[in-house]
Design an enzyme around this catalytic site. Structure first.
Site, PDB file in Angstrom:
ATOM      1  N   CYS A  59      -0.410   1.965  -1.106  1.00  0.00           N
ATOM      2  CA  CYS A  59       0.895   2.622  -1.158  1.00  0.00           C
ATOM      3  C   CYS A  59       1.612   2.686   0.182  1.00  0.00           C
ATOM      4  O   CYS A  59       2.826   2.461   0.249  1.00  0.00           O
ATOM      5  CB  CYS A  59       0.772   4.016  -1.763  1.00  0.00           C
ATOM      6  N   HIS A 109      -0.495  10.189  -1.388  1.00  0.00           N
ATOM      7  CA  HIS A 109       0.274   9.061  -1.927  1.00  0.00           C
ATOM      8  C   HIS A 109       1.679   9.032  -1.350  1.00  0.00           C
ATOM      9  O   HIS A 109       2.373  10.053  -1.333  1.00  0.00           O
ATOM     10  CB  HIS A 109       0.362   9.141  -3.456  1.00  0.00           C
ATOM     11  N   ASP A 156       8.929   3.494  -6.256  1.00  0.00           N
ATOM     12  CA  ASP A 156       7.515   3.454  -5.885  1.00  0.00           C
ATOM     13  C   ASP A 156       6.873   2.162  -6.388  1.00  0.00           C
ATOM     14  O   ASP A 156       6.653   1.994  -7.584  1.00  0.00           O
ATOM     15  CB  ASP A 156       6.802   4.666  -6.490  1.00  0.00           C
TER      16      ASP A 156
END
Length: 266
Positions: free
Chosen positions: A70, A109, A124
């Site tokens: 991420c 995250h 995302d």
């Protein structure tokens, strides 16, 4: 990010449109990025802390055709969108995927919040199994259709939760909007890559999504889930099969295989 690097990024994700600040461009980039830049944690799995330096991320994900997790995925995406003129903010979330919405979870995250046209969107490309393939409105609780699944966002006591619909609604992550400093990412990146209990250190995780299918590998199993609900699980019995799916399914190259081989000593 300069114009030359932007062109290389667009080549990497096969974007052929006009690079401009528009919702159409945002949606197109959001769909193409996770299709062509897979989620993978090979570095942390083999004992290396992924660099969060933007030049290093660009070299790895674009020049070397690797993937990332991420922090790498969304930091790269953030720079691209900011270069196009979008208002982008970094946001840390607490992962509750596979657990209860209110489960205890650290802020590990990285996602993006994009302001456009008077609305805020979750953007995302770095969650792996449940990664988005389109921007999702932040302040809309009704279900939202994306190219790969239905999502919704709920808000309770200033805490937002992203949900994904499978057989039922599953919470993905939750967050309270707040300012994020680069040092916050460095701390959580280090934790995920070095802590003995981190699944990014202990498990190889791969994910990719195209127009119709999500591919995920973990625990020696390749899961293929179609948008129509069909699912196939394939046992990956040895390293040679793993290296094959690495390249043939997830689109990685020999350089990624060589890094992974260092873990097994083959």
């Amino acid at each position: 990010m300069n114009t030359l690097n932007l062109e290389k990024y667009f080549e990497r994700i096969h974007f052929s449109g006009t690079p401009e600040m528009s919702m159409e461009v945002l949606k197109t980039i959001h769909q193409l990025h996770p299709k062509h830049i897979p989620f993978e944690n090979i570095d942390s799995y083999t004992g290396t802390v992924p660099s969060l330096d933007l030049d290093d991320i660009f070299k790895k994900l674009v020049t070397e055709s690797r993937g990332g997790y991420c922090y790498e995925q969304n930091l790269l995406l953030s720079e691209v969108l900011k270069h196009l003129g979008f208002n982008v903010k970094l946001q840390l979330g607490r992962v509750v995927w596979g657990r209860q919405e209110d489960s205890v979870a650290a802020q590990t995250h990285l996602l993006l919040i994009v302001d456009f046209g008077g609305e805020k969107y979750i953007v995302d490309c770095g969650f792996g199994t449940a990664t988005l393939t389109a921007p999702v409105l932040l302040n809309k609780e009704e279900p939202q259709q994306t190219p790969n699944g239905i999502f919704k966002v709920t808000c309770k006591d200033e805490t937002y939760t992203l949900w994904m619909l499978k057989e039922q609604w599953f919470p993905v992550y939750r967050f309270i909007p707040e300012h994020v400093e680069p040092i916050d990412l460095n701390i959580s990146n280090w934790y995920l890559s070095t802590h003995p209990d981190s699944h990014f250190k202990n498990k190889l995780i791969l994910s990719k999504v195209d127009e119709n299918v999500r591919y995920t590998y973990t625990d020696h199993v390749l899961n293929i889930r179609s948008d129509n609900g069909e699912k196939e699980s394939i046992s990956i019995e040895n390293d040679m099969k793993l290296y094959e799916i690495l390249m043939n399914t997830f689109g990685l190259k020999e350089n990624a295989v060589e890094v992974l081989k260092s873990k097994s000593g083959n």
